[in-house]
Design a protein around this motif. Structure first.
Motif, mmCIF file in Angstrom:
data_model
loop_
_atom_site.group_PDB
_atom_site.id
_atom_site.type_symbol
_atom_site.label_atom_id
_atom_site.label_comp_id
_atom_site.label_asym_id
_atom_site.label_seq_id
_atom_site.Cartn_x
_atom_site.Cartn_y
_atom_site.Cartn_z
ATOM 1 N N PRO A 91 0.831 -1.263 0.210
ATOM 2 C CA PRO A 91 0.115 0.031 0.126
ATOM 3 C C PRO A 91 0.956 1.488 -0.058
ATOM 4 O O PRO A 91 2.103 1.159 0.247
ATOM 5 C CB PRO A 91 -0.589 -0.157 1.310
ATOM 6 C CG PRO A 91 0.110 -0.941 2.368
ATOM 7 C CD PRO A 91 0.925 -1.993 1.297
ATOM 8 N N ILE A 92 0.295 2.415 -0.248
ATOM 9 C CA ILE A 92 0.804 3.611 -0.195
ATOM 10 C C ILE A 92 0.724 4.017 1.157
ATOM 11 O O ILE A 92 -0.358 4.032 1.725
ATOM 12 C CB ILE A 92 -0.041 4.834 -1.036
ATOM 13 C CG1 ILE A 92 0.340 4.501 -2.401
ATOM 14 C CG2 ILE A 92 0.766 6.088 -0.761
ATOM 15 C CD1 ILE A 92 -0.819 5.365 -3.057
ATOM 16 N N GLN B 283 -2.621 -0.766 -7.176
ATOM 17 C CA GLN B 283 -1.735 -1.473 -7.179
ATOM 18 C C GLN B 283 -1.918 -2.523 -5.880
ATOM 19 O O GLN B 283 -1.097 -3.657 -6.089
ATOM 20 C CB GLN B 283 -0.354 -0.792 -7.207
ATOM 21 C CG GLN B 283 0.854 -1.559 -7.477
ATOM 22 C CD GLN B 283 2.105 -0.924 -7.270
ATOM 23 O OE1 GLN B 283 2.161 0.462 -6.838
ATOM 24 N NE2 GLN B 283 3.183 -1.131 -8.201
ATOM 25 N N SER B 284 -2.043 -2.165 -4.910
ATOM 26 C CA SER B 284 -2.083 -3.253 -3.547
ATOM 27 C C SER B 284 -3.422 -3.995 -3.406
ATOM 28 O O SER B 284 -3.683 -4.909 -2.537
ATOM 29 C CB SER B 284 -1.858 -2.266 -2.299
ATOM 30 O OG SER B 284 -2.959 -1.136 -2.197
ATOM 31 N N SER C 230 -11.823 -4.565 -2.202
ATOM 32 C CA SER C 230 -10.738 -4.918 -2.767
ATOM 33 C C SER C 230 -11.012 -4.899 -4.597
ATOM 34 O O SER C 230 -10.048 -4.554 -5.167
ATOM 35 C CB SER C 230 -9.866 -6.194 -2.348
ATOM 36 O OG SER C 230 -9.792 -6.040 -0.951
ATOM 37 N N GLU C 231 -11.926 -5.712 -4.606
ATOM 38 C CA GLU C 231 -12.129 -5.703 -6.199
ATOM 39 C C GLU C 231 -12.672 -4.281 -6.828
ATOM 40 O O GLU C 231 -12.278 -3.995 -8.035
ATOM 41 C CB GLU C 231 -13.256 -6.768 -6.288
ATOM 42 C CG GLU C 231 -13.116 -8.128 -5.972
ATOM 43 C CD GLU C 231 -14.252 -9.109 -5.723
ATOM 44 O OE1 GLU C 231 -15.395 -8.710 -5.938
ATOM 45 O OE2 GLU C 231 -13.810 -10.266 -5.979
ATOM 46 N N HIS C 232 -13.257 -3.739 -5.979
ATOM 47 C CA HIS C 232 -13.402 -2.347 -6.350
ATOM 48 C C HIS C 232 -12.212 -1.332 -6.798
ATOM 49 O O HIS C 232 -11.907 -0.676 -7.628
ATOM 50 C CB HIS C 232 -14.464 -1.642 -5.595
ATOM 51 C CG HIS C 232 -14.885 -0.082 -6.212
ATOM 52 N ND1 HIS C 232 -15.902 -0.075 -7.320
ATOM 53 C CD2 HIS C 232 -14.881 0.859 -5.614
ATOM 54 C CE1 HIS C 232 -16.172 1.266 -7.319
ATOM 55 N NE2 HIS C 232 -15.472 1.941 -6.521
ATOM 56 N N LEU C 233 -11.517 -1.663 -5.850
ATOM 57 C CA LEU C 233 -10.236 -0.936 -5.739
ATOM 58 C C LEU C 233 -9.295 -1.274 -6.761
ATOM 59 O O LEU C 233 -8.541 -0.355 -7.433
ATOM 60 C CB LEU C 233 -9.480 -1.208 -4.522
ATOM 61 C CG LEU C 233 -8.307 -0.599 -3.821
ATOM 62 C CD1 LEU C 233 -8.548 0.945 -3.886
ATOM 63 C CD2 LEU C 233 -7.662 -0.953 -2.606
ATOM 64 N N ALA C 234 -9.399 -2.461 -7.346
ATOM 65 C CA ALA C 234 -8.447 -3.062 -8.481
ATOM 66 C C ALA C 234 -8.833 -2.470 -9.791
ATOM 67 O O ALA C 234 -8.201 -2.167 -10.904
ATOM 68 C CB ALA C 234 -8.751 -4.320 -8.722
ATOM 69 N N LYS C 235 -10.077 -1.774 -9.849
ATOM 70 C CA LYS C 235 -10.726 -1.213 -11.032
ATOM 71 C C LYS C 235 -10.086 0.251 -11.191
ATOM 72 O O LYS C 235 -10.168 0.779 -12.169
ATOM 73 C CB LYS C 235 -12.192 -0.780 -10.947
ATOM 74 C CG LYS C 235 -12.742 -2.268 -11.073
ATOM 75 C CD LYS C 235 -14.488 -2.115 -10.925
ATOM 76 C CE LYS C 235 -14.951 -3.469 -10.912
ATOM 77 N NZ LYS C 235 -16.375 -3.296 -10.617
ATOM 78 N N GLY C 236 -9.393 0.788 -10.234
ATOM 79 C CA GLY C 236 -8.813 2.125 -10.207
ATOM 80 C C GLY C 236 -9.711 3.030 -9.823
ATOM 81 O O GLY C 236 -10.569 3.197 -9.644
ATOM 82 N N ASN C 237 -8.875 4.519 -9.863
ATOM 83 C CA ASN C 237 -9.662 5.657 -9.631
ATOM 84 C C ASN C 237 -10.368 5.938 -8.104
ATOM 85 O O ASN C 237 -11.253 6.522 -8.146
ATOM 86 C CB ASN C 237 -10.648 6.001 -10.741
ATOM 87 C CG ASN C 237 -10.060 6.113 -11.916
ATOM 88 O OD1 ASN C 237 -8.957 6.720 -12.243
ATOM 89 N ND2 ASN C 237 -11.009 5.471 -13.013
#
Length: 103
Positions: free
Chosen positions: A5-6, A27-28, A88-95
């Protein structure tokens, strides 16, 4: 698993800041999903209710203390982990970011 993570106030950028801020990004997301999917799979095999050990609570002195006993409902834990996996799946889509405030 290595989660990348950042991290604010944590120079190596390779862990969750226990007391401070951690920002998870696209990325994470893969590592984050893997960690929580593994936890969900583990808890799915647990009995309907089970007990975990919490913090050590000392009474008058350390010799008189004991660990907290926390009763857990398996289905509630599995449901909560499923929600984190979905994030996490939503995070993988970016933005977007997942903002963790620590303890």
């Amino acid at each position: 698993m290595n989660c990348t993570p950042i991290v604010r106030q944590h120079p190596d950028g390779q862990s969750i800041n226990y007391y401070g801020v951690t920002l998870f990004d696209e990325q994470s997301s893969k590592s984050l999903k893997g960690i929580f999917t593994s936890w969900r799979n583990l808890f799915e095999s647990a009995p309907n209710t089970f007990e975990i050990t919490g913090n050590f609570v000392d009474w008058d002195n350390e010799q008189d203390g004991e660990y907290e006993r926390i009763n857990i409902n398996r289905d509630e834990v599995v449901n909560q982990l499923g929600k984190i996996i979905s994030m996490s799946e939503h995070l993988a889509k970016g933005n977007c970011y997942l903002y963790h405030l620590g303890k």
